[in-house]
Design an enzyme around this catalytic site. Structure first.
Site, PDB file in Angstrom:
ATOM      1  N   ALA A   1      39.286  34.479  61.947  1.00 48.44           N
ATOM      2  CA  ALA A   1      38.285  33.511  61.477  1.00 48.44           C
ATOM      3  C   ALA A   1      37.105  34.260  60.850  1.00 48.44           C
ATOM      4  O   ALA A   1      36.007  34.274  61.398  1.00 48.44           O
ATOM      5  CB  ALA A   1      37.798  32.653  62.641  1.00 48.44           C
TER       6      ALA A   1
ATOM      7  N   LYS B   1      44.023  34.329  66.054  1.00 49.46           N
ATOM      8  CA  LYS B   1      43.133  33.296  65.497  1.00 49.46           C
ATOM      9  C   LYS B   1      42.041  33.914  64.621  1.00 49.46           C
ATOM     10  O   LYS B   1      40.841  33.803  64.893  1.00 49.46           O
ATOM     11  CB  LYS B   1      42.489  32.447  66.586  1.00 49.46           C
ATOM     12  CG  LYS B   1      43.489  31.633  67.400  1.00 49.46           C
ATOM     13  CD  LYS B   1      42.778  30.678  68.345  1.00 49.46           C
ATOM     14  CE  LYS B   1      43.730  29.916  69.231  1.00 49.46           C
ATOM     15  NZ  LYS B   1      44.365  30.716  70.284  1.00 49.46           N
TER      16      LYS B   1
END
Ligand code: S5P
Length: 250
Positions: free
Chosen positions: A81, A79
Site C-alpha cells: 500500500a 498487502k
C-alpha cells in the site's frame, strides 16, 4: 486467463481442493510442521513473512521444496500500500526478497494504478490479488470501491489474478462475482466452521456460505492451525468447500 490462475486451477482439480491455509505462525519450524500435516489438502498456502522471528533464506528454500512436492502455490499476504517506486523496492529488496519466491502477492487498490505498475515491473511470474473487500467489522470498503477495483484490474488481466472478498457482506461479494465471471478468482478469508469472531473485529462465515456467495478459494487460519488435529480439520474444511464448489469450476 492469468497464467497463475491456470496453474491454480490445475492443482485444484488434481487435488480436489479450493482450500488455502493461512499459516500465521511466528516460528519457521511450526510453519514447516503444519505444511507436512495439511499440504495434501490445500491448493495454496498464505504467509505473513514479516511476523516470522527466525526467517532465513533456508526456510524459503525448504518451503518452496515442500510446495513443489505437495503441489500448492505460495501467497505472501504483504498487502502492499504505497507509491509504485516504494512497493517495487518492498517487493524485491530487504530481508525477504518476496519477488524471488511468492507465486501470488496482494495490494490495496486505493493507491491507483501506479501500485500495480510498480509491482508488475519487478516480476512477471507472480500474480497479484487486489483487496476489493475486507473482513473486519467497521471497515471502510464500499460497493463502489469494489467496482472501481475491478475496473482497474481489468486493465491488467495478465498480472491481476483476483480479489480478496468477504462473506460478511454477501451481497457485495455476489455482485463482485457477477462482474468478474470466470475471468478472475475471489479469495475469501474470514472462514471458520465454529467461530463467529475474534474480539478484534474479525468476522467469520462457513466454507459453504462463502462459496455460495461467490468465493473460489477459501482462506482458513486459526480454524485449522489452532485445532487439536490440523490434518483432520483441514480435510473437514476442504470437503465442505470443495463439495460446494466442484460443479462451479469450468
Ligand atoms: O480482509 C481480510 C484480508 C485478509 S488477507 N481479512 C483477513 O483476515 N485476511 C487474512 O486472512 C488475515 O491477515 C489472516 O492472515 C487471515 C485470516 O486468519 P484467521 O485466523 O482469522 O482465519
Amino acid at each position: 486467463m492469468n497464467k497463475v490462475i491456470k496453474k491454480l486451477k490445475k492443482i485444484m482439480i488434481n487435488k480436489q481442493t479450493n482450500l488455502s491455509i493461512s499459516v500465521d505462525f511466528t516460528k519457521t519450524r511450526d510453519i514447516l510442521d503444519l505444511v507436512d500435516k495439511v499440504g495434501d489438502s490445500i491448493c495454496m498456502l498464505k504467509t505473513h513473512v514479516d511476523i516470522i522471528e527466525d526467517f532465513s533464506d533456508d526456510f524459503i528454500k525448504k518451503l518452496k521444496e515442500k510446495s513443489y512436492e505437495k503441489k500448492f502455490l505460495i501467497f505472501e499476504d504483504r498487502k502492499f500500500a504505497d507509491i509504485g517506486n516504494t512497493v517495487s523496492l518492498q517487493f524485491s529488496k530487504g530481508i525477504y526478497k518476496i519477488s524471488n519466491w511468492a507465486d501470488i502477492i496482494n495490494a490495496h487498490s486505493i493507491i491507483g494504478e501506479g501500485i500495480i505498475d510498480g509491482l508488475k515491473k519487478v516480476n512477471k511470474n507472480s500474480a497479484l490479488i487486489l483487496l476489493a473487500q475486507m473482513t473486519p467489522e467497521g471497515n471502510l470498503f464500499t460497493k463502489d470501491y469494489m467496482k472501481k477495483t475491478i475496473e482497474m484490474a481489468k486493465k491488467y488481466p495478465d498480472f491481476v489474478c483476483g480479489f480478496i472478498g468477504s462473506s460478511d457482506k454477501p451481497d457485495i461479494q455476489k455482485e463482485m462475482k457477477s462482474l468478474i465471471k470466470d475471468k478472475f478468482f475471489i479469495f475469501t478469508p474470514g472462514i471458520s466452521l465454529e467461530s463467529k469472531g475474534d474480539h478484534l473485529g474479525q468476522t467469520y462465515n462457513t466454507p459453504k456460505k462463502a462459496v455460495e456467495n461467490g468465493s473460489d478459494i477459501i482462506i482458513v487460519g486459526r480454524g485449522i492451525y489452532n485445532s487439536k488435529d490440523p490434518r483432520k480439520e483441514a480435510e473437514k474444511y476442504r470437503l465442505e468447500a470443495w463439495n460446494s464448489y466442484k460443479n462451479k469450476l469450468i
